[in-house]
Design an enzyme around this catalytic site. Structure first.
Site, PDB file in Angstrom:
ATOM      1  N   CYS A 241      47.231 -59.707 -38.880  1.00 40.30           N
ATOM      2  CA  CYS A 241      47.647 -58.305 -38.899  1.00 40.30           C
ATOM      3  C   CYS A 241      49.085 -58.213 -39.406  1.00 40.30           C
ATOM      4  O   CYS A 241      49.968 -58.929 -38.929  1.00 40.30           O
ATOM      5  CB  CYS A 241      47.546 -57.720 -37.497  1.00 40.30           C
ATOM      6  SG  CYS A 241      48.312 -56.082 -37.335  1.00 40.30           S
ATOM      7  N   CYS A 244      51.307 -56.702 -36.203  1.00 44.97           N
ATOM      8  CA  CYS A 244      51.534 -57.432 -34.952  1.00 44.97           C
ATOM      9  C   CYS A 244      51.273 -58.922 -35.091  1.00 44.97           C
ATOM     10  O   CYS A 244      51.459 -59.674 -34.135  1.00 44.97           O
ATOM     11  CB  CYS A 244      50.696 -56.847 -33.815  1.00 44.97           C
ATOM     12  SG  CYS A 244      48.961 -57.315 -33.868  1.00 44.97           S
ATOM     13  N   CYS A 266      45.591 -54.187 -37.613  1.00 43.41           N
ATOM     14  CA  CYS A 266      44.535 -54.131 -36.601  1.00 43.41           C
ATOM     15  C   CYS A 266      43.812 -52.791 -36.680  1.00 43.41           C
ATOM     16  O   CYS A 266      44.442 -51.731 -36.694  1.00 43.41           O
ATOM     17  CB  CYS A 266      45.129 -54.245 -35.199  1.00 43.41           C
ATOM     18  SG  CYS A 266      45.742 -55.871 -34.780  1.00 43.41           S
TER      19      CYS A 266
END
Lengths: 294, 372
Positions: A241, A244, A266
């Site tokens: 991602c 994150c 995500c």
């Protein structure tokens, strides 16, 4: 019509809720079997989650905490609309955090965070019949289920392999529940299929327009259909991602400019936010300052 | 942006506000009143009542106004309201032979007891836009007929045929409780009362197309319009306390009895067969289409081979409801990007395996090349 201010708790009248609960109980008793129910006309269009909304309305109580996601996100327009509907007609607590929710109504995803006992997933289902695109007639498909006659589905999957070298179904990938009924898992990506197997949560499926409810009770076996020499496999993303840094999660590909720029992030926005709040960040995400973390 | 990570809630609220503004339009123009809509767009209101399956002209007029004239949207509003209403009782079957007739025509007999009554029909108008429609020109009062001697006696044409046993008997009712697809899930094969309910609520355009297809050979039934009648009928319910039926109101309905050929079989002498259409309001096109489709769907009763779409019960009943159809068609505009992503990844993989050379597309971030 004079006044439409007072609706029953969770909109549906108690008789209707009872009818739906009976269908749910039957569905839980026969995992994967599609139970017909007298679906009501809801104040949102068919195809926009009326089945899921009716199931949620039938099971929700004043103490429940509701999370609604669409495409994994709490803030897509239809998720916002459904959450606002229940906040208005049932006045229940709503959340975006998977861990805090007692009921999660979803369209097209299962949250990344593992579910636990006592939680209920409610799936919105457009076409509940996994055999529908092989046999359009309900009268025929009901007989096929009754006789456990699923050869046609295996032939379809085999033809995929013969033509493409692999099974070319990426979402709404058919599963077999507790070794008996072939079931449509709703249009979740096949990435999410393994999360259904042996889940501690109760999983309920509502198809409003098609008037069907089905269920997977907790700790029930859910196998994705495959062949010994072509075992089922989920999608893998080649990058983490961008926001994150999570790996092994389902990603959305977001077009960031018209020169081929892409951000992979995500699809489960709550999962992503919680990770960022915990200090994780990816190549395209700014770290959340320590003082802003919970 | 359509779906920002945050902000959906505000976007929806603003969209609703803009919709309300557009619905009202120019504030210097007076707003439409419900009596204007119910009185001057009466056939739109009739359609909303028929397909919304709720007889309430004022409420239907409100729905037409709220939906900006989008009749399927108005039908949806009525349906969503209707479903919240309690059921007190089932009425007695309405007696269309006792109708107060506004229009009544038969294409099978030159004259019939009770007479042919053209009524308020577009049939013989020349479709020329009248310049007076640009303004509010005065309109003459309608001519009134003196009640004929046998006023009130207009037996149904099918009953006249029935007296000679030239047409199949009208099916016996099943008893007090009619089928109701809004209270029990639709299952196949459906009983005829359930089919007729579905058709009466069904989309006018869909049924028109299906009815038309039977005329062009896709399930031909050789139909004649035995009779079309439009007018008001009394609605009666049995109240247990009284022991006799009580009139609770009147509704305007359109009834069409289609008389179709039937060659007979080994067991049954040749007879005409029936196709039936009944809808709220003045909706002749819908009632006629419904009666054609009803007859086509009765193929099994006459040992006819089911080959055409209009004869296929599952096909017709599962797709005639425009609220269901519009919901599912329009849901395609909801986000589908999770599934689309899955397809995108698969397509890239398959193109790679196929050695696609016209362009090179990598699935990884930021380095997509397109070489033409």
């Amino acid at each position: 019509m004079t006044s439409t201010t007072a609706y029953n708790f969770a909109y549906l009248d108690e008789q209707t809720k009872r009818m739906i609960r009976r269908a749910i109980l039957k569905a839980v008793a026969i995992p994967g079997y599609q139970v017909p129910f007298a679906s009501r006309e809801m104040p949102m269009p068919y195809g926009w989650g009326t089945g899921g909304v009716q199931v949620t309305a039938a099971i929700i109580g004043p103490d429940d905490v509701l999370k609604v996601i669409d495409q994994g996100s709490d803030d897509t327009t239809n998720a916002v609309s459904i959450r606002a509907f229940f906040a208005r007609v049932a006045n229940v607590a709503v959340t975006t955090k998977t861990g805090e929710a007692t009921i999660v109504q979803t369209r097209h995803r299962i949250p990344e965070a593992p579910l636990s006992e006592g939680q209920t997933m409610v799936y919105q289902v457009p076409i509940p019949e996994p055999l529908r695109f092989l046999e359009p007639r309900e009268t025929e498909t009901r007989i096929m289920h009754a006789l456990e006659e699923y050869g046609l589905m295996h032939v379809k999957l085999y033809e995929d392999i013969a033509q493409h070298g692999h099974i070319a179904t990426t979402y709404a990938y058919p599963v077999k529940v507790e070794g008996r009924y072939v079931m449509d898992p709703s249009p979740i990506p096949k990435f999410d299929n393994p999360k259904m197997d042996d889940s501690p949560a109760l999983q309920l499926f509502g198809a409003g327009r098609e008037q069907r409810i089905y269920a997977i009770p907790p700790y029930t076996s859910v196998e994705s259909l495959d062949f010994e020499d072509h075992p089922f496999a989920v999608q893998r993303f080649s990058q983490p991602c961008g926001l994150c840094g999570a790996t092994g999660v389902y990603l959305d590909e977001i077009v960031t400019d018209d020169r081929g720029g892409r951000l992979h992030a995500c699809s489960d926005t709550d999962y992503c936010e919680e990770r960022r709040a915990a200090g994780h960040f990816g190549a395209d995400g700014a770290p959340v300052p320590a003082e802003a973390r919970p | 942006m359509y779906v920002a990570v945050k902000g959906g809630e505000a976007a929806i609220a603003n969209a609703h506000r803009l919709l309300a503004d557009r619905r009202r339009g120019d504030r210097s123009v007076p707003a439409l009143t419900l009596s204007q809509i119910a009185g001057q767009l009466a056939l739109a209101v009739d359609r909303v009542m028929a397909e919304g399956s709720l007889y309430d002209p004022e409420l239907a007029a409100m729905a037409v106004r709220q939906s900006r004239g989008d009749l399927i949207e108005a039908i949806f509003l009525i349906r969503a309201y209707r479903t919240t209403l309690p059921r007190f009782a089932a009425t007695r079957p309405i007696d269309t032979a006792a109708m107060v007739i506004e229009r009544r025509i038969s294409a099978t007999y030159k004259d019939v007891p009770g007479g042919q009554v053209l009524g308020p029909t577009f049939d013989y108008t020349h479709r020329l836009i009248e310049p007076e429609m640009a303004e509010d020109a005065p309109v003459a009062a309608p001519a009134r007929r003196d009640p004929p001697e046998d006023a009130g006696h207009a037996p149904r044409v099918t009953d006249i045929l029935g007296d000679e046993a030239l047409i199949e008997a009208d099916g016996e009712g099943k008893g007090a409780e009619p089928a109701d697809l809004t209270r029990t899930p639709l299952a196949f094969p459906a009983s005829r009362d359930l089919r007729l309910q579905a058709l009466a609520r069904g989309d006018e355009g869909f049924l028109l197309g299906l009815g038309y297809s039977t005329q062009r050979g896709f399930g031909r039934t050789h139909p004649f319009v035995g009779e079309i009648r439009i007018g008001e009928v009394e609605v009666e319910v049995d109240l247990p306390e009284f022991g006799f039926p009580v009139v609770i109101g009147r509704v305007r309905v359109t009834e069409c009895q289609m008389v179709s050929q039937f060659t007979g079989s080994k067991a049954v002498a040749p007879k005409f067969s029936r196709g039936y259409g009944l809808v709220f309001g003045q909706l002749e096109r819908k009632a006629m289409a419904m009666s054609l489709v009803d007859r086509a769907l009765r193929a099994d009763a006459f040992d006819e081979e089911r080959r055409a779409p209009a004869q296929d019960e599952e096909f017709v009943l599962a797709h005639c409801d425009n609220v269901q159809a519009t919901g599912f068609v329009e849901h395609l505009k909801l986000p589908h990007y999770v599934d689309f992503q899955a397809e995108l990844e698969l397509l890239r993989k398959m193109r790679k395996a196929a050695g696609a050379t016209d362009e090179t597309v990598s699935g990884s971030k930021g380095d997509v090349e397109v070489v033409q």
